[in-house]
Enzyme design. Structure first.
Site, short mmCIF file in Angstrom:
data_model
loop_
_atom_site.label_atom_id
_atom_site.label_comp_id
_atom_site.label_asym_id
_atom_site.label_seq_id
_atom_site.Cartn_x
_atom_site.Cartn_y
_atom_site.Cartn_z
N CYS A 1 -11.72 42.13 -31.27
CA CYS A 1 -12.40 40.92 -31.46
C CYS A 1 -11.43 40.14 -32.70
O CYS A 1 -11.00 40.68 -33.44
CB CYS A 1 -13.68 41.31 -32.16
SG CYS A 1 -14.59 39.94 -32.89
N HIS B 1 -23.28 46.78 -31.99
CA HIS B 1 -22.66 47.61 -31.35
C HIS B 1 -22.63 48.04 -29.74
O HIS B 1 -21.82 48.33 -29.32
CB HIS B 1 -22.89 49.05 -32.13
CG HIS B 1 -22.14 49.09 -33.53
ND1 HIS B 1 -21.28 48.70 -33.71
CD2 HIS B 1 -22.74 49.65 -34.54
CE1 HIS B 1 -20.96 48.66 -35.02
NE2 HIS B 1 -21.77 49.36 -35.49
N THR C 1 -13.66 47.00 -30.51
CA THR C 1 -13.39 45.70 -31.11
C THR C 1 -12.69 45.75 -32.24
O THR C 1 -12.16 44.77 -32.80
CB THR C 1 -14.60 44.77 -31.03
OG1 THR C 1 -15.64 45.41 -31.76
CG2 THR C 1 -15.24 44.55 -29.53
N GLU D 1 -20.28 52.26 -31.37
CA GLU D 1 -19.71 51.20 -30.50
C GLU D 1 -18.98 51.86 -29.35
O GLU D 1 -19.05 51.61 -28.09
CB GLU D 1 -18.83 50.27 -31.11
CG GLU D 1 -18.35 49.08 -30.10
CD GLU D 1 -17.33 48.20 -30.58
OE1 GLU D 1 -17.35 47.87 -31.74
OE2 GLU D 1 -16.16 47.91 -29.88
N ASN E 1 -14.83 48.70 -39.89
CA ASN E 1 -14.09 47.67 -39.82
C ASN E 1 -13.89 47.39 -41.48
O ASN E 1 -12.72 46.79 -41.88
CB ASN E 1 -14.60 46.43 -39.20
CG ASN E 1 -15.75 45.77 -40.00
OD1 ASN E 1 -15.60 44.87 -40.79
ND2 ASN E 1 -16.93 46.11 -39.38
N CYS F 1 -23.68 42.67 -29.42
CA CYS F 1 -22.76 41.33 -29.47
C CYS F 1 -21.84 40.87 -27.98
O CYS F 1 -21.47 41.92 -27.30
CB CYS F 1 -21.45 41.57 -30.64
SG CYS F 1 -20.36 40.50 -30.43
S1 SF4 Z 1 -16.62 42.02 -35.52
FE1 SF4 Z 1 -16.50 40.99 -33.30
S2 SF4 Z 1 -17.45 42.25 -31.57
FE2 SF4 Z 1 -18.05 43.24 -33.71
S3 SF4 Z 1 -19.88 42.36 -33.89
FE3 SF4 Z 1 -18.50 41.07 -35.01
S4 SF4 Z 1 -18.09 39.27 -33.56
FE4 SF4 Z 1 -18.94 41.11 -32.51
#
Ligand code: SF4
Length: 281
Positions: free
Chosen positions: A190, A74, A162, A126, A220, A96
């Protein structure tokens, strides 16, 4: 017998795999304690596996005290990294690279005189990290309505957390267009997220039951569950296979499975095996 299908794209992404690898490597090589700044990923099972390997989460650099501090995927604000270094901690930055891209975009916009708007979940780590790179006048916009509470500058630059959806970014940008003189948008969503979302949506539209695996605090994963629920009401967000209930699969012909970006492949396989046992497939 129902068929079980895993979404074309599901589970741990590049950034999470990379951070995990870096933390495991640190625990093998370091003579002193290894801490991660907060849980490395939103996945309680993986976090407890890491704890067994001697990698423990610390809430602050001060709490880590000594040894190595791993910054999770993050990312954090630059201030946090310098604080850790000032304390004498060896910092391993596992942010990342796609999150770094957001940091760089926010810095670039702030330097060019834009007021930075971060489209994302207020308070998410993040987003906090991005804000630390986005200059003084930066704001987080979680919903389009949030724009009503912000005094917008003439020049506004937008970056995005992202894991946000393109539809949400579009809605905020459309609203901003009518409110500011100059608008620059850097789409920092992302691809791992959008690919997982598209694959989940496609599968959920065909499935009679949909299982979404991932930590409950994972943004996510929660978003994947929302997307699936819109297309398949019989969607269930679980952290592990022991939460499965046979009743969810009554009369189902197709059972779809997807997983958030912090769910490793072995956890998906375990869940698929457990579903097979439950339905006798
Ligand atoms: S979702 Fe995308 S931005 Fe987030 S850690 Fe995974 S690869 Fe990286």
């Amino acid at each position: 017998m129902p068929r079980i299908e895993i979404a074309r794209q599901a589970g741990a992404c590049y950034g999470v795999e990379r951070a995990l690898k870096m933390a495991r490597q640190a625990s093998e090589e370091a003579a002193q304690p290894v801490h991660t700044l907060g849980p490395l990923i939103h996945n309680p099972l993986v976090v407890s596996e890491l704890e067994s390997a001697g990698v423990r989460p610390a809430d602050t650099p001060e709490e880590a005290g000594e040894g190595t501090l791993v910054i999770r995927a993050h990312g954090v604000t630059p201030k946090v990294i310098s604080r850790a270094q000032d304390l004498g901690l060896a910092v391993i930055d596992a942010t990342c690279p796609y999150v770094k891209r957001v940091h760089h975009a926010a810095e670039r916009l702030a330097k060019a005189g834009y007021q930075v708007i971060v489209v994302g979940e207020s308070g998410h780590p993040e987003v906090q990290g991005i804000l630390g790179h986005a200059g003084e006048g930066a704001h987080v916009v979680s919903t389009v309505e949030d724009l009503d509470n912000i005094e917008l500058a003439r020049k506004v630059g937008v970056v995005v957390q992202t894991t946000q959806t393109l539809a949400h970014l579009r809605a905020v940008v459309a609203e901003l267009l009518g409110r500011v003189e100059e608008l620059t948008v850097v789409n920092t969503i992302c691809e791992a997220t959008s690919e997982r979302q598209l694959a989940a949506a496609e599968l959920a539209a065909r499935a009679d039951a949909m299982i979404v695996i991932g930590g409950r605090s994972s943004g996510n994963t929660r978003r994947l569950a929302e997307i699936c629920t819109e297309r398949c009401q019989n969607t269930h967000h679980i952290e592990d296979a022991d939460e499965l209930a046979a009743a969810w699969f009554d009369g189902a012909e197709l059972i779809g499975v997807t997983a958030g970006a912090s769910t490793p492949a072995d956890q998906i396989e375990r869940t698929v095996r457990a579903i097979s046992q439950v339905v006798g497939a």
